[in-house]
Design an enzyme around this catalytic site. Structure first.
Site, PDB file in Angstrom:
ATOM      1  N   ALA A 158      89.805  46.226  -7.596  1.00 31.24           N
ATOM      2  CA  ALA A 158      90.209  47.397  -6.838  1.00 31.24           C
ATOM      3  C   ALA A 158      91.797  47.425  -7.113  1.00 31.24           C
ATOM      4  O   ALA A 158      92.336  47.339  -8.233  1.00 31.24           O
ATOM      5  CB  ALA A 158      89.793  47.244  -5.337  1.00 31.24           C
ATOM      6  N   CYS A 159      92.262  47.836  -5.935  1.00 33.40           N
ATOM      7  CA  CYS A 159      93.908  47.853  -6.238  1.00 33.40           C
ATOM      8  C   CYS A 159      94.823  46.759  -6.677  1.00 33.40           C
ATOM      9  O   CYS A 159      95.989  47.124  -7.293  1.00 33.40           O
ATOM     10  CB  CYS A 159      94.651  48.275  -4.784  1.00 33.40           C
ATOM     11  SG  CYS A 159      94.144  49.840  -3.959  1.00 33.40           S
ATOM     12  N   SER A 160      94.358  45.796  -6.724  1.00 29.08           N
ATOM     13  CA  SER A 160      94.799  44.516  -7.304  1.00 29.08           C
ATOM     14  C   SER A 160      94.372  44.220  -8.844  1.00 29.08           C
ATOM     15  O   SER A 160      94.828  43.064  -9.169  1.00 29.08           O
ATOM     16  CB  SER A 160      94.928  43.240  -6.528  1.00 29.08           C
ATOM     17  OG  SER A 160      95.381  43.435  -5.351  1.00 29.08           O
ATOM     18  N   SER A 336      95.449  50.254  -8.909  1.00 28.68           N
ATOM     19  CA  SER A 336      96.092  49.063  -9.652  1.00 28.68           C
ATOM     20  C   SER A 336      97.327  49.529 -10.135  1.00 28.68           C
ATOM     21  O   SER A 336      98.119  48.573 -10.536  1.00 28.68           O
ATOM     22  CB  SER A 336      95.216  48.318 -10.488  1.00 28.68           C
ATOM     23  OG  SER A 336      94.760  49.072 -11.428  1.00 28.68           O
TER      24      SER A 336
END
Ligand code: CO8
Length: 376
Positions: A158-160, A336
């Site tokens: 996901a965002c990371s 990300s």
């Protein structure tokens, strides 16, 4: 060439879609949709069987998130109250897929800035929150389009995703398994954003970034030493998307709203801010870095308020725009890619010896830190 086993960032690249949607345009579209919906369901709403849709507001969006605009791959259909989703012609198997196309554009930008010959690149990681298909991997398509030998694979945190990709690439360098690795993050978030949901329709934007992680022996003179990387995950349902290959096993629910991005934004805010601030301080301590002396923070770009609080806890004072630059005002949350865009656009002015932090956080929960120092 004698390698050092010391990973550095040689260059970054960025692809920004031409189209951009302002909050005013977005809210006008949503409110037209809501009015039409309420008119079409007037009888059920009057009978208390269906809830009327509330209008969205530009003021709320800017105050709650700091977002003023976002780039998208397809503006007209997203804003069309009768569609409110991206639309583009299906591409044949022998044509470049959307994610590969924008990923390649960002990767070429990074390779050019580093003056890197593709013959020297050993691997491509496609690190993003959604993949266009399960296989063949997006990374392998990007690898082939760029003419890179070696290997590639997809990873999703996901965002990371990008910071997890940077640590993975750095570990290949540290272990001597690769000398040059491209971490590509094409984020077409418009495909998994529910543009009909007032609580989240303003959050995301489309973009692609690339980070070239290399052994110091190979890197150009101007580069960023990676001082340390750290990853963390803690399970949470507060950001969730139930889209997946088993959806077809239950056709009745295959298209319901939970197959798009859904979150409990307040809870995410409250739980993630302390987790990330503590992680940064702990990791700085492990590396022998004074967090208050960090020259710049390139934080994940989800919410201006979250970044204000995290930066304050890390630096010990309210951060200036120079200390913690914002890109979410014009890019929205690009998952990300956010912290990488901030780094890409706001790192040239730092001096050799300056130390900074790239940091991501989001669904999972997941968080990643990459402490870097400008070489020179
Ligand atoms: N216009 C007007 N009013 C609104 C709107 C709107 N658009 N939306 C909500 N409201 C109302 C609500 O209904 C609520 O009303 P009431 O008080 O009557 O219940 C009121 O405004 C306040 O709502 P909230 O409590 O939800 O507002 P917040 O101040 O908490 O702000 C935010 C909402 C902006 C969502 C905020 O909570 C936030 O940013 N939180 C952090 C979220 C975050 O960082 N999430 C990270 C997720 S991203 C990630 O991990 C990547 C996933 C993969 C990406 C996939 C691509 C799609």
């Amino acid at each position: 060439m004698q390698t050092t086993g010391r990973p550095v960032i040689s260059a970054t690249g960025l692809f920004t879609p031409e189209d951009s949607i302002t909050n005013e345009e977005l809210v006008a579209s949503f409110n037209t949709y809501a009015e039409r919906y309420n008119a079409a369901h007037a009888a059920e709403i009057a009978a208390g069987e269906v809830a009327a849709l509330e209008p969205s507001s530009v003021e709320f969006i800017e105050k709650a998130s700091g977002i003023k605009a976002r780039h998208v791959m397809a503006k007209a259909p997203v804003l069309d109250p009768a569609i409110m989703s991206p639309r583009w012609p299906r591409r044949a198997n022998d044509e470049p897929s959307m994610m590969a196309e924008i990923g390649v554009a960002a990767a070429r930008d990074a390779l050019e800035r580093a003056g890197r010959d593709v013959a020297d690149v050993d691997a491509v990681l496609c690190a993003a929150s959604n993949m266009e298909r399960p296989y063949p991997a997006m990374a392998i398509e990007i690898q082939q389009a760029l003419g890179i030998e070696g290997f590639g694979f997809d990873m999703n945190v996901a965002c990371s995703s990008a910071t997890f990709g940077i640590q993975t690439a750095a570990d290949y360098i540290r272990a001597g398994n690769a000398r040059s690795v491209l971490v590509v993050s094409p984020e077409i978030t418009s495909g998994h954003l529910n543009w009909r949901d007032r609580d989240s329709h303003f959050i995301f934007g489309d973009v692609a970034t690339a980070v070239l992680v290399e052994d110091a022996a190979l890197a150009p003179r101007a580069h960023w030493d990676i001082l340390g990387t750290r990853l963390k995950t803690v399970f949470s349902n507060n950001i969730r998307n139930n889209f997946g290959f088993l959806n077809r096993a239950d056709p009745e629910t295959a298209d319901t709203a939970d197959k798009l991005f859904v979150q409990e934004g307040r809870k995410v805010f409250k739980e993630v801010v302390p987790m990330v601030a503590q992680m940064i301080v702990d990791e700085a301590g492990r590396l022998g870095i004074d967090p208050q002396a960090l020259r710049r923070l390139w934080l994940h770009q989800a919410n201006a308020g979250m970044n204000r609080l995290i930066a304050q806890r890390v630096l010990g004072h309210e951060a200036s725009e120079d200390e913690s630059p914002t890109v979410l005002d014009t890019y929205g949350n690009t998952s990300s890619a956010g912290s990488i865009i901030a780094f890409h656009l706001h790192s040239q002015d730092l001096a050799p010896g300056d130390t900074g932090l790239i940091c991501s956080f989001g669904a999972g929960y997941s968080a990643g830190t990459v402490f870097v120092r400008k070489a020179g």
